[in-house]
Each structure stands twice: as structure tokens, then as C-alpha cells.
Motif scaffolding. Sequence first.
Motif, short mmCIF file in Angstrom:
data_model
loop_
_atom_site.label_atom_id
_atom_site.label_comp_id
_atom_site.label_asym_id
_atom_site.label_seq_id
_atom_site.Cartn_x
_atom_site.Cartn_y
_atom_site.Cartn_z
N LEU A 167 9.03 -4.66 -2.71
CA LEU A 167 7.77 -5.38 -2.86
C LEU A 167 8.09 -6.84 -3.14
O LEU A 167 9.06 -7.13 -3.85
CB LEU A 167 7.05 -4.88 -4.10
CG LEU A 167 5.95 -3.83 -4.01
CD1 LEU A 167 5.41 -3.59 -5.41
CD2 LEU A 167 4.83 -4.24 -3.07
N VAL A 194 4.69 -5.91 1.17
CA VAL A 194 5.98 -5.34 1.54
C VAL A 194 6.49 -6.20 2.70
O VAL A 194 5.82 -6.29 3.73
CB VAL A 194 5.83 -3.87 1.99
CG1 VAL A 194 7.16 -3.32 2.48
CG2 VAL A 194 5.29 -3.01 0.84
N ALA A 223 -0.28 -3.79 -6.34
CA ALA A 223 1.04 -3.46 -5.79
C ALA A 223 0.96 -2.17 -4.97
O ALA A 223 1.55 -2.07 -3.89
CB ALA A 223 2.05 -3.30 -6.93
N LEU A 227 1.86 -1.21 -0.93
CA LEU A 227 2.75 -0.10 -0.54
C LEU A 227 2.03 0.89 0.38
O LEU A 227 2.60 1.38 1.34
CB LEU A 227 3.27 0.62 -1.79
CG LEU A 227 4.28 -0.16 -2.63
CD1 LEU A 227 4.46 0.49 -4.00
CD2 LEU A 227 5.63 -0.23 -1.91
#
Length: 243
Positions: A167, A194, A223, A227
Motif C-alpha cells: 500500500l 496499491v 486502506a 486493497l
Amino acid sequence: MNLFPLTDWLRLLYPQGCAACGAPGGEALCAECRAQVEVRPAEGCCAICGKTLIDRDAALGTASSVCRHCREERPAFDLARSAALLRGPMRKLVHGLKYRRETWLAPVLGEWMHGCFLAHYAAERPDAVVPIPLHPFKRLRRGFNQAELLARDLSRRLGVPCEPRLLSRVRDTATQTKKDRDARRRNMAGAFAVPRAREPYAFGRRILLVDDVMTTGATFAAAASALRAAGAVRILCLSAARD
Ligand SMILES: [Zn+2]
Ligand SMILES: [Zn+2]
């Protein structure tokens, strides 16, 4: 990379006693401080974000053990849990690591986080441990990312690889401390990505996201959505403490 600086070696030679109160002894946290750490019980917590269910949620009369926020909008992560509340000795440990560069505290916190993993995630099989990244400028200024130190410690304990570059923080964010829930979410939206070259490492994988403190979960959610966009199939979050 300076993961084990001189001060850590000095501490090995001249143990300072309890990490929270300084009481002499061989333990990283003395028995009295250990007893003061407020570990969150599995009962009475939101099944998704782990937040303590307040009476208002119970008063709604639903049989579900999911909090109002998670019912209104399901977060991008699957589950989030924290080892303890950000109070007493736990606050001292977290602040020591983050603000006083006491990097030797990472394994002390890591032990509590590992205990939390075993209590809540024992059936889970993550493929990678991924720390919440700091913006590169902040990382440079602080010299380390406290979440990465915790993730590395957990990675060793779990025997699961740590992938701090999966990340990246694409946008610096204003400090969150005085913001309410919605403001935090707006503040964090789009903060992570990403990198294209890393996408194959996220696709189809189960990720354990790690941070030092969780407040509303806005950081973990932002986050996690990065992902998810890259194809991660299961996202668990684990923080040392919850504010
Ligand atoms: Zn103590
Ligand atoms: Zn919830």
C-alpha cells in the motif's frame, strides 16, 4: 533503516524495568500495569468493527450484534479488532513508540496484538501483514513508521510475510484528532493506493492490516478500499489500541 538503534542495545545492557511505570524487574510490563490494560471482551462489541456496543444500539432491538455505523454503511474491511483501549499503560506504550521513538516498545505491543489475533482471528489465515503507510514526508521526518514496526513484529509471530510496500499513501492528510466521524472519512478517502506494479500481490489475497491506533476506523476503511480495488478478497484490521 534503523530498526535497532543504539538506545535499544543500551536497554538490553541496562534494563529500565517496566515500560509503562519504570518499576524495576525483568518484565517489559510489570504485573500491576498488565492488570491495568483494558482488553476488550469479545461480547458486547460490534461483530464487524469491534467497537463497544452502546445502549442506543441495543435499544434498537435488533438481534444483530453489528453497530449502527456498520449497519448504515458496511466498511470496506471485513473485521477490525484492537488489543486494548488507549488508556493507562497502553497509552504510555503507544505514545512512547510514536512520539518518543522508543522503538523497543514495538515487541511489547506486538505481544498484546498477537494475543488479540489469537482471541479474535484464530480461524483466519492471512497471506500478508500490511502496515498502514505514513506519507513519505512524514516517514522521513519521524525516521520510522510505528505501524510498520508493529506489523514486522506480528509477521514474525504469525509466520506470515510483512509487505510494507503493498500500500502507498498517495495523499497527505490533515491531522484527524479534532475531526468527527464524517470529517475523518472525507479526510481519508482516496489517501491510499496499491501501486500498479504491486497489484498482483493484492489480487485474491487475504490481508491483515496493522496500525497503532484505531479511532473511528476511517483510516483502515480507506486502506481497505484501495486493497479491495486491487482484488484483495479478505481484509482484517488489527490495532494495538483503540481510542
Ligand atoms: Zn509498571
Ligand atoms: Zn461496527
